[in-house]
Scaffold this motif. Structure first.
Motif, PDB file in Angstrom:
ATOM      1  N   PRO A 162      95.646  39.810  63.750  1.00 28.51           N
ATOM      2  CA  PRO A 162      96.389  38.955  62.814  1.00 28.51           C
ATOM      3  C   PRO A 162      96.772  39.749  61.569  1.00 28.51           C
ATOM      4  O   PRO A 162      96.051  40.652  61.150  1.00 28.51           O
ATOM      5  N   ASP A 163      97.909  39.408  61.007  1.00 25.49           N
ATOM      6  CA  ASP A 163      98.431  40.125  59.851  1.00 25.49           C
ATOM      7  C   ASP A 163      98.870  39.080  58.831  1.00 25.49           C
ATOM      8  O   ASP A 163      99.759  38.280  59.116  1.00 25.49           O
ATOM      9  N   ALA A 164      98.252  39.081  57.662  1.00 25.93           N
ATOM     10  CA  ALA A 164      98.545  38.068  56.643  1.00 25.93           C
ATOM     11  C   ALA A 164     100.026  38.051  56.266  1.00 25.93           C
ATOM     12  O   ALA A 164     100.622  36.974  56.093  1.00 25.93           O
ATOM     13  N   ALA A 165     100.637  39.224  56.153  1.00 25.73           N
ATOM     14  CA  ALA A 165     102.062  39.269  55.805  1.00 25.73           C
ATOM     15  C   ALA A 165     102.914  38.650  56.914  1.00 25.73           C
ATOM     16  O   ALA A 165     103.914  37.977  56.638  1.00 25.73           O
ATOM     17  N   ASP A 217     105.367  31.453  58.429  1.00 27.93           N
ATOM     18  CA  ASP A 217     105.511  30.249  57.593  1.00 27.93           C
ATOM     19  C   ASP A 217     106.970  30.091  57.158  1.00 27.93           C
ATOM     20  O   ASP A 217     107.529  28.995  57.177  1.00 27.93           O
ATOM     21  N   ARG A 218     107.574  31.183  56.766  1.00 24.89           N
ATOM     22  CA  ARG A 218     108.980  31.154  56.318  1.00 24.89           C
ATOM     23  C   ARG A 218     109.916  30.801  57.481  1.00 24.89           C
ATOM     24  O   ARG A 218     110.869  30.043  57.305  1.00 24.89           O
ATOM     25  N   LEU A 219     109.644  31.356  58.665  1.00 20.88           N
ATOM     26  CA  LEU A 219     110.424  31.004  59.857  1.00 20.88           C
ATOM     27  C   LEU A 219     110.407  29.487  60.067  1.00 20.88           C
ATOM     28  O   LEU A 219     111.447  28.873  60.302  1.00 20.88           O
ATOM     29  N   ALA A 220     109.211  28.920  60.004  1.00 21.29           N
ATOM     30  CA  ALA A 220     109.059  27.476  60.210  1.00 21.29           C
ATOM     31  C   ALA A 220     109.808  26.691  59.138  1.00 21.29           C
ATOM     32  O   ALA A 220     110.502  25.715  59.440  1.00 21.29           O
ATOM     33  N   GLU A 221     109.682  27.130  57.904  1.00 19.93           N
ATOM     34  CA  GLU A 221     110.337  26.427  56.805  1.00 19.93           C
ATOM     35  C   GLU A 221     111.868  26.453  56.952  1.00 19.93           C
ATOM     36  O   GLU A 221     112.537  25.430  56.807  1.00 19.93           O
ATOM     37  N   LEU A 222     112.413  27.624  57.264  1.00 22.63           N
ATOM     38  CA  LEU A 222     113.865  27.765  57.336  1.00 22.63           C
ATOM     39  C   LEU A 222     114.478  27.074  58.552  1.00 22.63           C
ATOM     40  O   LEU A 222     115.639  26.681  58.520  1.00 22.63           O
ATOM     41  N   THR A 223     113.708  26.934  59.623  1.00 18.56           N
ATOM     42  CA  THR A 223     114.232  26.299  60.830  1.00 18.56           C
ATOM     43  C   THR A 223     113.788  24.850  60.984  1.00 18.56           C
ATOM     44  O   THR A 223     114.316  24.131  61.825  1.00 18.56           O
ATOM     45  N   GLY A 224     112.785  24.444  60.205  1.00 18.12           N
ATOM     46  CA  GLY A 224     112.242  23.096  60.334  1.00 18.12           C
ATOM     47  C   GLY A 224     111.389  22.921  61.579  1.00 18.12           C
ATOM     48  O   GLY A 224     111.113  21.793  61.995  1.00 18.12           O
ATOM     49  N   ALA A 225     110.945  24.014  62.173  1.00 16.09           N
ATOM     50  CA  ALA A 225     110.147  23.959  63.399  1.00 16.09           C
ATOM     51  C   ALA A 225     108.662  23.807  63.080  1.00 16.09           C
ATOM     52  O   ALA A 225     108.177  24.361  62.096  1.00 16.09           O
ATOM     53  N   PRO A 226     107.918  23.095  63.918  1.00 14.23           N
ATOM     54  CA  PRO A 226     106.484  22.940  63.674  1.00 14.23           C
ATOM     55  C   PRO A 226     105.662  24.190  64.005  1.00 14.23           C
ATOM     56  O   PRO A 226     104.586  24.374  63.464  1.00 14.23           O
ATOM     57  N   ILE A 273     104.272  41.951  72.471  1.00 16.21           N
ATOM     58  CA  ILE A 273     103.978  41.795  73.888  1.00 16.21           C
ATOM     59  C   ILE A 273     103.600  43.140  74.502  1.00 16.21           C
ATOM     60  O   ILE A 273     104.314  44.126  74.326  1.00 16.21           O
ATOM     61  N   ASP A 274     102.474  43.154  75.230  1.00 15.50           N
ATOM     62  CA  ASP A 274     102.119  44.363  75.971  1.00 15.50           C
ATOM     63  C   ASP A 274     102.299  44.092  77.464  1.00 15.50           C
ATOM     64  O   ASP A 274     102.997  43.155  77.847  1.00 15.50           O
ATOM     65  N   GLU A 275     101.653  44.872  78.303  1.00 13.16           N
ATOM     66  CA  GLU A 275     101.844  44.727  79.744  1.00 13.16           C
ATOM     67  C   GLU A 275     101.277  43.420  80.294  1.00 13.16           C
ATOM     68  O   GLU A 275     101.706  42.939  81.337  1.00 13.16           O
ATOM     69  N   ASN A 276     100.283  42.836  79.616  1.00 15.93           N
ATOM     70  CA  ASN A 276      99.566  41.698  80.169  1.00 15.93           C
ATOM     71  C   ASN A 276      99.603  40.417  79.352  1.00 15.93           C
ATOM     72  O   ASN A 276      99.366  39.348  79.885  1.00 15.93           O
ATOM     73  N   ARG A 277      99.837  40.541  78.056  1.00 11.37           N
ATOM     74  CA  ARG A 277      99.744  39.353  77.214  1.00 11.37           C
ATOM     75  C   ARG A 277     100.674  39.443  76.018  1.00 11.37           C
ATOM     76  O   ARG A 277     101.241  40.488  75.717  1.00 11.37           O
ATOM     77  N   GLN A 278     100.746  38.311  75.360  1.00 11.32           N
ATOM     78  CA  GLN A 278     101.497  38.207  74.113  1.00 11.32           C
ATOM     79  C   GLN A 278     100.481  37.974  73.004  1.00 11.32           C
ATOM     80  O   GLN A 278      99.472  37.302  73.212  1.00 11.32           O
ATOM     81  N   PHE A 279     100.753  38.543  71.846  1.00 10.72           N
ATOM     82  CA  PHE A 279      99.857  38.364  70.704  1.00 10.72           C
ATOM     83  C   PHE A 279     100.666  37.928  69.498  1.00 10.72           C
ATOM     84  O   PHE A 279     101.620  38.605  69.104  1.00 10.72           O
ATOM     85  N   PHE A 280     100.284  36.802  68.924  1.00 13.12           N
ATOM     86  CA  PHE A 280     100.970  36.273  67.750  1.00 13.12           C
ATOM     87  C   PHE A 280     100.319  36.848  66.499  1.00 13.12           C
ATOM     88  O   PHE A 280      99.391  36.272  65.944  1.00 13.12           O
ATOM     89  N   ALA A 281     100.823  37.985  66.044  1.00 14.48           N
ATOM     90  CA  ALA A 281     100.294  38.621  64.837  1.00 14.48           C
ATOM     91  C   ALA A 281     100.643  37.797  63.610  1.00 14.48           C
ATOM     92  O   ALA A 281      99.959  37.850  62.594  1.00 14.48           O
ATOM     93  N   GLY A 282     101.719  37.025  63.700  1.00 15.78           N
ATOM     94  CA  GLY A 282     102.095  36.060  62.677  1.00 15.78           C
ATOM     95  C   GLY A 282     102.200  34.703  63.343  1.00 15.78           C
ATOM     96  O   GLY A 282     102.818  34.582  64.400  1.00 15.78           O
TER      97      GLY A 282
END
Length: 185
Positions: free
Chosen positions: A32-35, A41-50, A57-66
């Motif tokens: 996880p990366d605070a920035a 948070d800004r993505l959600a605010e600007l798009t109105g998405a929850p 993404i690596d070979e096996n999984r996705q990681f939500f660093a933000g």
């Protein structure tokens, strides 16, 4: 008659090993990366998405660093679930970001159920995702590092404005990553 199972396959990602090397070199994509949480948070605010994510993404999984969730919760680095069952990790064959990475272009799904190729994705049944908007993070080496994306549990009319917004934010985040690499932040 059996449904056309090939429509639901996650695309082959030949660039994954190079992406993993690049992400390691940048020091991002595996924690996880605070920035990046603030960026989500800004993505959600600007798009109105929850829900909003900066996804690597690596070979096996996705990681939500933000990650942004409706209640503002931020699950830990493990498989702890946030609201709606969305944690920091997701299997590579779940969701729509792997398609964005391989296609190298934005994807707009106003109602995933309108697209047989995407409606059978496990995130529809397991998490309740009904709409998706995402764009690739293509860095100066030409490698797609991951995506920025927003999702909703309701069908959503993202429109041209949504597409333009997610593409602009993807470009902005790539510039931030480059500044970070260059020692600017």
């Amino acid at each position: 008659m059996m449904p056309d199972r090939h429509l639901l396959l996650t695309p082959v990602d030949k660039e994954a090993p190079a992406r993993v090397r690049r992400l390691r070199g940048l020091g991002i994509g595996d924690r996880p990366d605070a920035a990046l949480d603030l960026f989500a948070d800004r993505l959600a605010e600007l798009t109105g998405a929850p829900y909003a994510m900066v996804n690597f993404i690596d070979e096996n999984r996705q990681f939500f660093a933000g990650l942004h969730t409706p209640e503002g919760t931020r699950p830990g680095a493990g498989l702890a679930a946030a609201a709606g069952g969305l944690g920091r990790y997701l299997a590579r064959d779940h969701g729509y970001c792997p398609h964005v990475v391989v296609r190298r272009k934005a994807l707009v799904l106003e109602d995933v159920c309108d697209y047989p190729r995407f409606a059978g994705n496990p995130v529809v049944d397991e998490i309740g995702i009904r709409s998706y908007l995402g764009a690739p993070l293509i860095d100066r080496t030409g490698i797609v590092l991951g995506t920025v994306c927003v999702v909703d549990v309701e069908p959503r009319r993202w429109g041209r404005a949504g597409l333009d917004t997610i593409k602009m934010l993807a470009a902005e985040l790539v510039e931030q990553i480059h500044r970070r690499e260059d020692g600017g932040i």
